[in-house]
Design an enzyme around this catalytic site. Sequence first.
Site, short mmCIF file in Angstrom:
data_model
loop_
_atom_site.label_atom_id
_atom_site.label_comp_id
_atom_site.label_asym_id
_atom_site.label_seq_id
_atom_site.Cartn_x
_atom_site.Cartn_y
_atom_site.Cartn_z
N ALA A 66 -32.70 -92.47 -47.99
CA ALA A 66 -32.16 -91.22 -47.44
C ALA A 66 -30.76 -90.96 -47.98
O ALA A 66 -30.04 -91.86 -48.41
CB ALA A 66 -32.12 -91.31 -45.92
N GLY A 109 -36.08 -94.37 -46.86
CA GLY A 109 -36.97 -93.21 -46.82
C GLY A 109 -37.89 -93.14 -48.02
O GLY A 109 -39.00 -92.63 -47.92
#
Length: 258
Positions: A66, A109
Amino acid sequence: MTAYKFIETSVDQQIGVIELNRPKQLNSLNRNMVGEILEAMQSFDRNDEVRVILLVGKGKAFSAGADIDEMAEADSMSLELLNQFADWDQIPLIKKPVIGAVHGFVFGGGFELALCCDVLLAADGTEFSFPEVTLGVMPGAGGTQRLTKLVGRAKAIEWLWTGERIQANELQKHGVINRIVSPELLREEALRFSNKIASMPPLAIRMIKDSVNKAVDYPLYEGMQYERKNFYLLFSSEDQKEGMKAFVEKRKPVYKGK
């Protein structure tokens, strides 16, 4: 073809290719980028000319996770109001096969995105990790759930607690990765495999994906009943008639996804 800011899309024969395109940031995922990935997947899912979706990353890494700069000052209520993971929740609803071809770093992520793929190919030497714990947080887009279902509680909690890097061959042993290939052949092998799946009857591929996904959560008997309904449903398709007729006539079938 839609112009995107953070990804590139193309169609290679019957393969819809989505390429993460923030190479200077090692393809770190911000909210807008995830939204573009979902939009591209949904567009390919609606496109009758596309039978398989291939997800790849540009540059040195598939995705290093992320975009921390985007989240560093966030608070609980702002994330709730943003509905931070709304787009992530839609990715598993894609009906067509999603093939992932990953390399370099697959962190946070990026790892969660890879776990959303139906089949995962990795370049030799690829490293995976959920480093969120080292930042005082944890995965929030399905990482704890999907990893545990794949590898079991013991390994999942070890990797999630330590944030340590995991080699591709270790994840292959635990059933997370389907194939490991040399880095220079990753794209070629991913396209070859995707084209093989694209040559199969699309409706049968769709129903198999649907049934296998239900098997993850359903008890055995309920899963078998669900499977049976999909089996019966395929007998109302033109592809089933074509496939069996071609078998009897000893010729190659021509599937239309109808």
